[in-house]
Design an enzyme around this catalytic site. Structure first.
Site, PDB file in Angstrom:
ATOM      1  N   GLU A 352       0.829  -1.200   0.000  1.00 52.83           N
ATOM      2  CA  GLU A 352       0.000   0.000   0.000  1.00 52.83           C
ATOM      3  C   GLU A 352       0.865   1.253   0.000  1.00 52.83           C
ATOM      4  O   GLU A 352       0.456   2.301  -0.500  1.00 52.83           O
ATOM      5  CB  GLU A 352      -0.934  -0.005   1.217  1.00 52.83           C
ATOM      6  CG  GLU A 352      -2.088   0.983   1.101  1.00 52.83           C
ATOM      7  CD  GLU A 352      -3.148   0.779   2.161  1.00 52.83           C
ATOM      8  OE1 GLU A 352      -4.188   0.167   1.849  1.00 52.83           O
ATOM      9  OE2 GLU A 352      -2.938   1.222   3.308  1.00 52.83           O
ATOM     10  N   HIS A 383       6.840 -26.909   2.706  1.00 51.61           N
ATOM     11  CA  HIS A 383       6.004 -27.942   2.095  1.00 51.61           C
ATOM     12  C   HIS A 383       4.901 -27.340   1.238  1.00 51.61           C
ATOM     13  O   HIS A 383       3.934 -28.025   0.894  1.00 51.61           O
ATOM     14  CB  HIS A 383       5.417 -28.841   3.190  1.00 51.61           C
ATOM     15  CG  HIS A 383       6.455 -29.619   3.927  1.00 51.61           C
ATOM     16  ND1 HIS A 383       6.871 -30.878   3.545  1.00 51.61           N
ATOM     17  CD2 HIS A 383       7.206 -29.290   5.016  1.00 51.61           C
ATOM     18  CE1 HIS A 383       7.811 -31.306   4.372  1.00 51.61           C
ATOM     19  NE2 HIS A 383       8.034 -30.361   5.274  1.00 51.61           N
ATOM     20  N   LYS A 511     -14.027   1.147  -4.070  1.00 54.19           N
ATOM     21  CA  LYS A 511     -15.030   1.515  -3.061  1.00 54.19           C
ATOM     22  C   LYS A 511     -16.114   2.402  -3.668  1.00 54.19           C
ATOM     23  O   LYS A 511     -17.303   2.252  -3.361  1.00 54.19           O
ATOM     24  CB  LYS A 511     -14.355   2.223  -1.884  1.00 54.19           C
ATOM     25  CG  LYS A 511     -13.420   1.309  -1.109  1.00 54.19           C
ATOM     26  CD  LYS A 511     -12.871   1.852   0.193  1.00 54.19           C
ATOM     27  CE  LYS A 511     -12.701   3.285   0.361  1.00 54.19           C
ATOM     28  NZ  LYS A 511     -11.947   3.662   1.577  1.00 54.19           N
TER      29      LYS A 511
END
Length: 551
Positions: A352, A383, A511
């Site tokens: 950000e 793994h 948004k």
């Protein structure tokens, strides 16, 4: 000035061609003091950056790049309260939240140290009451659970810290976090708590953030369905906000509103009242120790020469790979289960801050900026994705973070963990040649034909860079230092890339569009206001709500 056209940048482009064919395995063989030359010990922390594709000339050129970017002046300007977040006309003073009292700093007529001290004293008084059992709920019972409702920096930082420092909690108070607008998140948390003994902390600077306010209203309705009387809200809700009017409208006593300031960005805010849930979970002294650890790293960042400055070194190595090897990714591998939320926290901090495509003058940059940050705890990560780290077509630099002391000394667990951490960094550096793979197969009794078929699959190219960060242990002080180290690393890279690391306009467009789409989802009318794909998705959702399956 476009730094990619600077003398230092040009020198690094040429130097990259010089070191491209060098293998770290040979560098270690030719210099038995390589670790000594490329490591720093500081205050219970060891940075080993010797397993990088560098030599002394590389580091000299990178430091010169930092100087030509005016890093020292930029750093000093940040600490002095200059408005380096120029797109929002704001100072950047998260470091002031942890400074030693007694300094002088004014921003827009505000006495910064006095403001910070006032909120810290308010936090301490509130925390002591709740933790000490003096604060009672509406039935007279003490608080046993704290639910932090926030998102982004109001969630990731406190959540990461409380997870990392869980061994230092006394168990009197459990802490829970609600961030996602998905109703599942708040529902599952509310199933685990009791209205009579729960304190909700609503963390929203403006008290208008959609996700946080929606979750908070759900929590409020849930609480009142049990407590009935709205007057009881004042005993069970606190706010970290600057919007007194909205806080009071919600029913929260303004005495239990903890303010912070526009010079504290969300992803840098855990040191502020946003850290209230940390203090409630661990106690206020532990929160202060977290601040002290960060302050110690601040002082190191300000005072250490660039060549011996831990955040600067890490930042420059990131620039080296991102900009001169075209590697857009960086892994963070904590070998400590308590640090399992650290990669997610660093994703926001880094991506950000420096995920920007224009420079400080508004020009499109002509070089890569913020990398993709990701990771998982070791040994789980071994793994999962280490196959790609070892034998993928490119390389991905990685930070290995290991506390030498475990909080849970059970059998050989910690020794095995440590052995794996060290082995992975050695394997990534050394690799395994075709001749070594052939010898290994022959020793295992593999026949010649099978060996010829397998050997290429057994080769590890190595020469894959890592940093290893050893800490004596993870405690509030060392965690504070570790977080501040990464904050300053991100700042240094932003200065070099000439971007504003302290705004986040990229979160706004989605948004805005979501606000337009929401009423369309709830409308009886078929959507036709968007592109064909978005219209079809909206209409598929509406059809599903009307009883039609997707497929």
């Amino acid at each position: 000035m476009d730094l990619s056209r600077s003398a230092a940048w040009s020198a690094l482009v040429s130097h990259r061609q010089e070191v491209e064919q060098l293998h770290m395995r040979d560098m270690f063989m030719s210099d038995h003091d390589r670790f000594k030359h490329f490591s720093i010990r500081w205050n219970g922390l060891l940075l080993d950056y010797s397993k990088n594709r560098i030599n002394s000339r590389t580091m000299g050129l990178l430091v010169e790049l930092a100087r030509q970017a005016n890093l020292i002046e930029a750093r000093d300007g940040m600490f002095a309260g200059e408005k380096i977040n120029f797109t929002e006309n704001r100072a950047v003073l998260h470091t002031a939240l942890r400074r030693q009292p007694g300094y002088t700093l004014n921003v827009d007529g505000l006495d910064v140290p006095a403001e910070v001290d006032s909120v810290l004293r308010q936090m301490k008084a509130f925390t002591d009451k709740v933790v000490g059992g003096e604060w009672k709920g509406y039935t007279g019972k003490r608080i046993t659970d704290v639910v932090n409702i926030g998102i982004g920096g109001s969630d990731l930082g406190p959540c990461m810290v409380t997870e990392a420092l869980r061994p230092f909690a006394d168990g009197a108070i459990a802490v829970h976090f609600v961030s996602n607008i998905d109703g599942t998140h708040v529902s599952e948390v509310l199933k685990r708590v009791d209205a009579e003994t729960t304190l909700f902390v609503i963390a929203s600077k403006t008290f208008t953030t959609q996700e946080t306010l929606t979750n908070s209203m759900t929590a409020r309705e849930w609480f009142l369905s049990r407590a009935i009387d709205p007057a009881h809200i004042a005993l069970h809700f606190a706010a970290v906000s600057t919007n007194r009017t909205k806080v009071v409208e919600f029913g929260i006593d303004p005495e239990n509103m903890f303010r912070f300031w526009d010079w504290v960005g969300g992803r840098y805010s855990l040191w502020s009242a946003i850290g209230l849930s940390i203090a409630l979970y661990l106690g206020f002294e532990a929160f202060q120790e977290l601040l002290r650890g960060a302050r110690a790293m601040d002082e190191h960042f300000q005072e250490a020469p660039l060549e011996e400055n831990i955040p600067v070194i890490l930042a420059l190595l990131g620039v080296w790979y991102n900009n001169f090897f075209d590697v857009p990714s960086h892994a963070v591998i904590p070998y400590d289960q308590y640090l399992h939320r650290l990669p997610a926290y660093l994703q926001q901090l880094d991506m950000e801050s420096n995920g920007k495509r224009v420079d400080r003058l508004g020009n499109t940059v002509e070089y890569p900026t913020g990398p993709i940050i990701w990771g998982e705890p070791g040994t789980n990560s071994q793994h999962a994705f280490f196959q790609l780290l070892h034998q993928g077509t490119g390389f991905i630099p990685a930070d290995f973070i290991l506390p030498l002391k475990t909080q849970n000394p059970i059998g050989e667990h910690h020794d095995i963990l440590v052995a794996n951490c060290f082995a992975q960094t050695e394997a990534l550096m050394r690799g395994k040649s075709a001749s070594e793979a052939s010898e290994e197969l022959a020793a295992a009794g593999v026949d010649e034909e099978t060996m010829q078929m397998l050997v290429a699959h057994k080769v590890f190219p190595g020469n894959r860079p890592t940093n290893t960060l050893l800490l004596d242990e993870i405690n509030p002080f060392t965690l504070g230092s570790l977080i501040a180290m990464y904050e300053h690393k991100v700042f240094v890279q932003g200065v070099i890339w000439q971007v504003n690391s302290f705004d986040q306009w990229g979160v706004e467009l989605g948004k805005q569009l979501a606000k337009a789409i929401l009423p369309e989802l709830q409308s009886q009318k078929e959507s036709d206001a968007h592109d064909a794909s978005t219209n079809a998705l909206i209409n598929s959702y509406r059809s599903y709500r009307e009883g039609q399956k997707v497929g």
